[in-house]
Design a protein around this motif. Structure first.
Motif, PDB file in Angstrom:
ATOM      1  N   ASP A  45       0.827  -1.207   0.000  1.00  0.00           N
ATOM      2  CA  ASP A  45       0.000   0.000   0.000  1.00  0.00           C
ATOM      3  C   ASP A  45       0.866   1.263   0.000  1.00  0.00           C
ATOM      4  N   VAL A  46       1.927   1.251   0.800  1.00  0.00           N
ATOM      5  CA  VAL A  46       2.827   2.411   0.861  1.00  0.00           C
ATOM      6  C   VAL A  46       3.460   2.658  -0.506  1.00  0.00           C
ATOM      7  N   LEU A  47       3.993   1.613  -1.112  1.00  0.00           N
ATOM      8  CA  LEU A  47       4.644   1.769  -2.409  1.00  0.00           C
ATOM      9  C   LEU A  47       3.638   2.187  -3.482  1.00  0.00           C
ATOM     10  N   ALA A  48       2.434   1.643  -3.430  1.00  0.00           N
ATOM     11  CA  ALA A  48       1.401   2.025  -4.400  1.00  0.00           C
ATOM     12  C   ALA A  48       1.074   3.509  -4.280  1.00  0.00           C
ATOM     13  N   SER A  49       1.111   4.043  -3.052  1.00  0.00           N
ATOM     14  CA  SER A  49       0.815   5.466  -2.869  1.00  0.00           C
ATOM     15  C   SER A  49       1.904   6.347  -3.483  1.00  0.00           C
ATOM     16  N   HIS A  50       3.061   5.751  -3.769  1.00  0.00           N
ATOM     17  CA  HIS A  50       4.156   6.464  -4.440  1.00  0.00           C
ATOM     18  C   HIS A  50       4.253   6.082  -5.913  1.00  0.00           C
ATOM     19  N   ALA A  51       3.212   5.446  -6.435  1.00  0.00           N
ATOM     20  CA  ALA A  51       3.201   5.021  -7.844  1.00  0.00           C
ATOM     21  C   ALA A  51       4.349   4.059  -8.139  1.00  0.00           C
ATOM     22  N   ILE A  52       4.587   3.122  -7.216  1.00  0.00           N
ATOM     23  CA  ILE A  52       5.668   2.143  -7.363  1.00  0.00           C
ATOM     24  C   ILE A  52       5.070   0.741  -7.311  1.00  0.00           C
ATOM     25  N   ALA A  53       5.420  -0.078  -8.290  1.00  0.00           N
ATOM     26  CA  ALA A  53       4.976  -1.468  -8.314  1.00  0.00           C
ATOM     27  C   ALA A  53       5.838  -2.295  -7.375  1.00  0.00           C
ATOM     28  N   CYS A  54       5.240  -3.307  -6.741  1.00  0.00           N
ATOM     29  CA  CYS A  54       5.979  -4.126  -5.770  1.00  0.00           C
ATOM     30  C   CYS A  54       5.661  -5.599  -5.953  1.00  0.00           C
TER      31      CYS A  54
END
Length: 574
Positions: free
Chosen positions: A524-533
């Motif tokens: 969720d944190v990475l998604a909020s930064h437009a980052i795929a994980c």
């Protein structure tokens, strides 16, 4: 060459032609002292300088310092020029770096931008004459394109009439081809012979100065002491407030009972946002001029505004700026002035702000959404990179009708979003509007704190800085890695988290994050930064290129949602 003082030659004056200086920069005969700041001018200032030289207007004096034999003063080449550690310059530039770097890059085709001339702006074909300087709109006549966009579709597709400034020395060869184009165009009443005669006259008037213009140069002898050089340099670079249009109009309107200085002090006291976002009082005058004259051009502000205009529109304009700032802070993620893509963009928005205030309560949300769409589309179209004053006038004339009821033509940026994936993929942090737009999108997306996983409040977002996702030091060790300064490698990260990331591979600090607050919260944190994980993705595999490609697609989706427009996804080969 003449001395400034015949009895005591402290320095010497000697005009040098542009082409001579460019050639000597290329050969590293002219260089910069190592203590000079970096090149910071944007494409707009470079275009203005080129226009002044083509007009044969004064552009200021340069200050050089001769270097004697064995003088080991630390130096460096100009941005974009060749660099050889063993090559010692004969001259150092103490004052004029920004101007000379701009000219060098424009005339050699180096740097981040390529500059072009619309030659048809300089001629009047029906009368077969070359226009005089006051009749040429230099904001239209000179434009630039990012180097990386040369092979991609842009808002300014190149036409046969667009002459690359880096090729002005080949003007006659270029004209041979263009004259044939003109002769074959049934709408242009010129033969190839007539076209060549007309454009050669234009060449002599406007193109030749790009090679032969004499820049005034003051040269300090090599015997000048280091102490004297440091004092001179500090004096030249000491900041002073210039006399601007606001000060001139303050003096003009005072006899009419309009005290602009008092009005501005009162506006800043009533609207704290004006000071927080460093609004220039001249922008208020431009907004008023848009409302009463439909123009934000400097000449119109200075000549056409009256004291009565100020009395009638000052309060509306200042409230408009305050209202627009409140909207972009709360709804567009512009948490502070440093992330504002374009300060000039606020002016037409402020000029029409009262239009939505006049609507019925249930009609206002749609008008505000249109204003926000205009903000995002203008940011990512980069319409305000060049010709901002003209752009403000064009946007105001359409915005005033469009935001209230969707009537008439939408502003240019709304009509067609001229940006593609290639531009976004290759943009560095020097592309301020695109870079700031990305950061604002992340703030709007409520980017969570990397270290704690907590949602980023407005205060926390304002304090967070933009840091590298793939650390710069880590990428320096990876052979062949792309630039760490691509905007897609940046996000809102606080200083403490940045210190934890340090120079570690992403997979290492991601594991620490997962251990701290769990896999789902991490995603969720990475998604909020437009980052795929995802497993096998670029971030977890420390694959920088794959990471950039993955993040590009997510960022494109965010831009499409904000602008309501589709973005071309054709990627030019890297």
């Amino acid at each position: 060459m003449t001395s400034a003082y015949e009895s005591d030659p402290i320095f010497q004056t000697n005009p040098l032609q542009v082409l001579n200086i460019v050639t000597r920069i290329q050969s590293q005969e002219i260089a910069l002292p190592d203590f000079q700041r970096d090149f910071v001018w944007d494409s707009t200032r470079t275009a203005e300088l080129l226009g002044s030289i083509m007009s044969r207007y004064p552009v200021g004096t340069l200050l050089f310092w001769e270097q004697g034999e064995g003088q080991a003063f630390a130096s460096r080449s100009f941005d974009g020029a060749p660099s050889s550690p063993n090559k010692l310059p004969s001259v150092l530039v103490l004052d004029g770096q920004q101007r000379l770097t701009s000219l060098y890059q424009a005339l050699t085709g180096s740097g981040d931008e390529r500059y072009f001339i619309k030659v048809d702006e300089f001629v009047d074909i029906p009368s077969r004459s070359v226009r005089e300087v006051p009749d040429v709109d230099f904001e239209k006549a000179i434009f630039s394109m990012p180097t990386a966009a040369k092979t991609s579709r842009r808002s300014r597709p190149l036409q046969p009439s667009h002459l690359p400034i880096a090729e002005v020395h080949q003007f006659d060869d270029w004209l041979d081809d263009y004259a044939d184009t003109i002769e074959n165009d049934p709408q242009l009443p010129l033969t190839a012979k007539e076209a060549k005669s007309l454009y050669r006259e234009m060449r002599d008037k406007y193109i030749s100065p790009l090679k032969t213009y004499g820049l005034p140069v003051l040269t300090l002898p090599s015997s000048t002491s280091m102490d004297a050089v440091c004092t001179i340099f500090e004096t030249l670079n000491r900041t002073g407030k210039p006399l601007g249009p606001f000060e001139l109009l303050t003096a003009r309107f005072f006899p009419q009972g309009v005290n602009l200085r008092d009005l501005w002090d009162e506006a800043e006291a009533n609207h704290r946002a004006l000071k927080e976002f460093r609004i220039d009082p001249y922008n208020i005058l431009q907004a008023i001029c848009l409302r009463v004259r439909g123009s934000a051009q400097r000449a119109d502000v200075l000549k056409k505004l009256s004291g009565e205009d100020i009395k009638a529109h000052w309060q509306i304009a200042t409230a408009g700026f305050a209202g627009v700032i409140d909207m972009i802070q709360s709804d567009c993620g512009v948490t502070s002035h440093k992330w504002l893509p374009y300060g000039m963009l606020l002016t037409p928005m402020a000029a029409v702000w009262d239009k939505q205030k006049e609507l019925k309560p249930l009609e206002r949300p749609q008008a505000l959404r249109r204003l926000q769409q205009f903000f995002w589309a203008s940011t990512f179209t980069t319409n305000y990179d060049q010709g901002a004053n003209s752009q403000m006038g064009a946007d105001y004339s359409r915005l005033s009708k469009w935001i209230a009821a969707g009537e008439g033509e939408a502003p240019e940026a709304i009509g067609e979003l001229h940006i593609n994936a290639t531009t976004l993929r290759t943009a560095t942090v020097r592309r301020k509007a695109l870079y700031s737009g990305l950061i604002c999108l992340l703030a709007k997306n409520k980017a969570a704190d990397f270290h704690t996983g907590q949602s980023m409040t407005t205060t926390r977002a304002r304090e967070a800085e933009s840091h590298h996702i793939f650390p710069k030091a880590y990428l320096a060790k990876q052979q062949g890695a792309e630039s760490p300064e691509l905007m897609l490698n940046r996000s809102l990260i606080d200083g403490e988290t940045n210190r934890i990331i340090s120079n570690h591979a992403p997979s290492l600090y991601i594991e620490k994050m997962k251990a701290a607050y769990g896999e789902q919260r991490l995603a969720d944190v990475l998604a909020s930064h437009a980052i795929a994980c995802e497993q096998g993705g670029g971030l977890l595999e420390n694959d920088y290129t794959t990471f950039l490609d993955e993040r590009l697609e997510i960022v494109i989706q965010l831009i499409e949602e904000a602008t309501g427009k589709l973005i071309q996804r054709d990627i030019s080969p890297r």
